[in-house]
Design a protein around this motif. Structure first.
Motif, PDB file in Angstrom:
ATOM      1  N   TYR A 225      -0.393   7.994  16.540  1.00 62.96           N
ATOM      2  CA  TYR A 225      -0.487   8.567  15.211  1.00 62.96           C
ATOM      3  C   TYR A 225      -0.836   7.457  14.222  1.00 62.96           C
ATOM      4  N   ARG A 226      -1.559   7.851  13.198  1.00 63.67           N
ATOM      5  CA  ARG A 226      -1.862   6.902  12.120  1.00 63.67           C
ATOM      6  C   ARG A 226      -1.305   7.463  10.824  1.00 63.67           C
ATOM      7  N   ALA A 227      -0.558   6.651  10.120  1.00 63.64           N
ATOM      8  CA  ALA A 227       0.072   7.084   8.871  1.00 63.64           C
ATOM      9  C   ALA A 227      -0.342   6.134   7.752  1.00 63.64           C
ATOM     10  N   GLU A 228      -1.122   6.643   6.837  1.00 68.96           N
ATOM     11  CA  GLU A 228      -1.617   5.811   5.735  1.00 68.96           C
ATOM     12  C   GLU A 228      -0.827   6.011   4.456  1.00 68.96           C
ATOM     13  N   ASP A 229       0.053   6.993   4.431  1.00 63.93           N
ATOM     14  CA  ASP A 229       0.899   7.173   3.256  1.00 63.93           C
ATOM     15  C   ASP A 229       2.225   7.788   3.690  1.00 63.93           C
TER      16      ASP A 229
ATOM     17  N   GLY B 176       0.043   2.097   7.590  1.00 60.94           N
ATOM     18  CA  GLY B 176      -0.629   1.311   6.572  1.00 60.94           C
ATOM     19  C   GLY B 176      -2.128   1.512   6.536  1.00 60.94           C
ATOM     20  N   LYS B 177      -2.739   0.979   5.456  1.00 58.44           N
ATOM     21  CA  LYS B 177      -4.181   1.034   5.256  1.00 58.44           C
ATOM     22  C   LYS B 177      -4.776  -0.339   5.543  1.00 58.44           C
ATOM     23  N   GLU B 178      -6.009  -0.305   5.987  1.00 53.98           N
ATOM     24  CA  GLU B 178      -6.686  -1.580   6.248  1.00 53.98           C
ATOM     25  C   GLU B 178      -7.091  -2.215   4.928  1.00 53.98           C
ATOM     26  N   ASP B 179      -6.697  -3.453   4.756  1.00 57.51           N
ATOM     27  CA  ASP B 179      -7.122  -4.211   3.574  1.00 57.51           C
ATOM     28  C   ASP B 179      -7.452  -5.634   3.993  1.00 57.51           C
ATOM     29  N   GLN B 180      -7.825  -6.437   3.028  1.00 59.18           N
ATOM     30  CA  GLN B 180      -8.241  -7.808   3.335  1.00 59.18           C
ATOM     31  C   GLN B 180      -7.057  -8.743   3.572  1.00 59.18           C
ATOM     32  N   SER B 181      -5.871  -8.311   3.188  1.00 56.30           N
ATOM     33  CA  SER B 181      -4.713  -9.202   3.305  1.00 56.30           C
ATOM     34  C   SER B 181      -4.193  -9.263   4.733  1.00 56.30           C
TER      35      SER B 181
ATOM     36  N   GLY C 245      10.144  -0.731   4.004  1.00 57.24           N
ATOM     37  CA  GLY C 245      11.098   0.086   3.261  1.00 57.24           C
ATOM     38  C   GLY C 245      10.884   1.566   3.483  1.00 57.24           C
ATOM     39  N   VAL C 246       9.625   2.007   3.458  1.00 56.57           N
ATOM     40  CA  VAL C 246       9.317   3.420   3.702  1.00 56.57           C
ATOM     41  C   VAL C 246       9.668   3.807   5.132  1.00 56.57           C
TER      42      VAL C 246
ATOM     43  N   ASP D 235       0.812  -1.214   0.000  1.00 59.54           N
ATOM     44  CA  ASP D 235       0.000   0.000   0.000  1.00 59.54           C
ATOM     45  C   ASP D 235       0.847   1.266   0.000  1.00 59.54           C
ATOM     46  N   PHE D 236       2.170   1.117   0.040  1.00 58.48           N
ATOM     47  CA  PHE D 236       3.088   2.255  -0.073  1.00 58.48           C
ATOM     48  C   PHE D 236       3.882   2.158  -1.379  1.00 58.48           C
ATOM     49  N   LEU D 237       3.242   1.624  -2.407  1.00 55.63           N
ATOM     50  CA  LEU D 237       3.922   1.425  -3.682  1.00 55.63           C
ATOM     51  C   LEU D 237       4.649   2.698  -4.129  1.00 55.63           C
ATOM     52  N   PRO D 238       5.837   2.546  -4.722  1.00 52.13           N
ATOM     53  CA  PRO D 238       6.482   1.286  -5.153  1.00 52.13           C
ATOM     54  C   PRO D 238       7.279   0.583  -4.049  1.00 52.13           C
TER      55      PRO D 238
END
Length: 314
Positions: free
Chosen positions: A253-257, A228-233, A113-114, A105-108
Motif C-alpha cells: 500500500y502507498r499512503a501519501e496523506d 510519504g510523498k517523494e521530494d528532494q529531501s 507522529g501520524v 509532508d504530513f503537516l502539522p
C-alpha cells in the motif's frame, strides 16, 4: 463423582479398620476405656455405662478415617471450554529513522507522529488478535513481543521516537528478520508483518530480499506501507516494498496523506481471521478441608465427652 488427588492414601483405611475389628472380636475395643457414669460402683455399672464403654471408642477410628480421606484429596474437577475466538498474530515493524521523524509532508505532524497516532487506533481494533512491535532505523529492536495487552502496547508505542534506535539508516531486512523470528513459533495460521517505512534499505546485516524469503518459508505474509510523498529531501523506493509483499502473498500500500494511511490500516484490519482455540481451563474444587474439619470435630467430641461429661472412677 469424587476424584482423588492421592488415592493411594485410602489404603491406610485398611489397617485402621482391621485393628478396630480385631479389637472388638478379641473383646477389647480399640482405644478401649472403662467409662462409668457418676454414681456407678466398681461392682455394678449402669446400662448406659456399659453401652458407652463398648461404642464410644469407635469415635477415634472414625476420626482417623476422616483424616485419611482428607489426605487423599477428594474433590471435583470442572473443565471450562472457552469460546473460540478469531484472530491474527501481527508484528508491527515501524521505521523511526530521521526521514520519518523530520519530514513535514504530513503537516502539522511528522510521518512518524501520524503513523503512531493511526497505529494506536489500529491496535485498539485488534480485540481478538495478538500484536507485537519492532522499531528500526539503522538497526532493528524489539519493543514488545506478541501480546493481547493493548493498553500496554499503546503506551510503548507512545514513547517511541527517533532516539529509540541509535543507529542511523534504514535496515528493512533486519526489521523483517526480527519480526519473523518473533512469529516463527506462533500457533496461529495467519501470521502477518505490517511494515511501515518511507525509505530505501541502505544498511543492515541482512538484505530485505533474503529476509523476505525466510519469512515466506515459515508462512508469514508481509504487508508493506510506503508512507510519504517523494521530494528532494528524502529518497524513497516503493518498488522494493511491493516486491517484498508480492513474494509472501501480502499487499503493498502507498499512503501519501493521513486519510490514505487510515484507509490502508482499515483494509489490513479486514484481513482473514484465523480461529484460535484456547486450551480448556480446569478448576478443581477440593473437599479435603471439609473432611479435615469433620475429623477435628469428632476428636473434639471424644475429648470433650471424656473430660466433662463422662468420668473415670476407680
Amino acid at each position: 463423582m469424587k476424584e482423588w488427588e492421592s488415592p493411594l492414601y485410602l489404603f491406610l483405611l485398611v489397617p485402621v479398620w482391621l485393628w478396630t475389628a480385631f479389637s472388638y472380636w478379641n473383646g477389647r475395643p480399640a482405644l478401649r476405656a472403662e467409662l462409668r457414669m457418676p454414681g456407678d460402683t466398681l461392682r455394678r455399672k449402669s446400662g448406659i455405662s456399659k453401652f458407652l464403654s463398648q461404642t464410644f471408642p469407635i469415635l477415634r477410628p472414625i476420626a482417623l478415617s476422616l483424616l485419611v480421606i482428607s489426605l487423599a484429596g477428594p474433590g471435583k474437577t470442572y473443565r471450562f471450554l472457552p469460546n473460540e475466538t478469531k484472530g491474527v498474530d501481527i508484528m508491527l515493524a515501524l521505521d523511526v529513522s530521521g526521514s520519518m521523524s523530520r519530514s513535514r509532508d504530513f503537516l502539522p505532524d511528522t510521518r512518524l507522529g501520524v503513523s503512531k497516532k493511526l497505529l494506536r487506533e489500529f491496535i485498539r481494533k485488534r480485540e481478538n488478535d495478538r500484536v507485537g512491535l519492532v522499531v528500526f532505523a539503522g538497526g532493528a529492536y524489539l519493543q514488545s513481543p506478541l501480546t493481547s495487552d493493548r493498553a500496554t502496547l499503546e503506551e510503548i508505542l507512545g514513547v517511541v521516537e527517533e532516539e529509540t534506535v541509535p543507529e542511523q539508516g534504514t535496515a528493512i531486512g533486519d526489521a523483517v528478520i526480527l519480526s519473523s523470528y518473533r512469529l516463527r513459533k506462533s500457533p496461529a495460521r495467519s501470521r502477518v508483518i505490517v511494515l511501515i517505512t518511507d525509505g530505501v534499505s541502505n544498511t543492515g546485516r541482512i538484505d530485505p530480499v533474503t529476509a523476505t524469503e525466510i519469512a515466506d518459508g515459515i508462512g508469514i505474509k508481509i504487508y508493506c506501507i510506503g508512507i510519504g510523498k517523494e521530494d528532494q529531501s528524502y529518497e524513497i523506493n516503493f518498488d522494493i516494498l511491493s516486491e517484498l509483499s508480492s513474494k509472501t502473498g501480502g499487499i503493498f500500500y502507498r499512503a501519501e496523506d493521513t486519510s490514505q494511511l487510515r484507509e490502508v490500516l482499515a483494509a489490513i484490519d479486514a484481513l482473514e481471521k484465523d480461529p484460535l482455540s484456547l486450551p480448556p481451563e480446569e478448576v478443581r474444587e477440593t473437599d479435603a478441608l471439609y473432611f479435615l474439619l469433620c475429623a477435628l470435630a469428632v476428636l473434639s467430641l471424644d475429648l470433650f465427652c471424656r473430660t466433662w461429661i463422662l468420668r473415670y472412677y476407680v
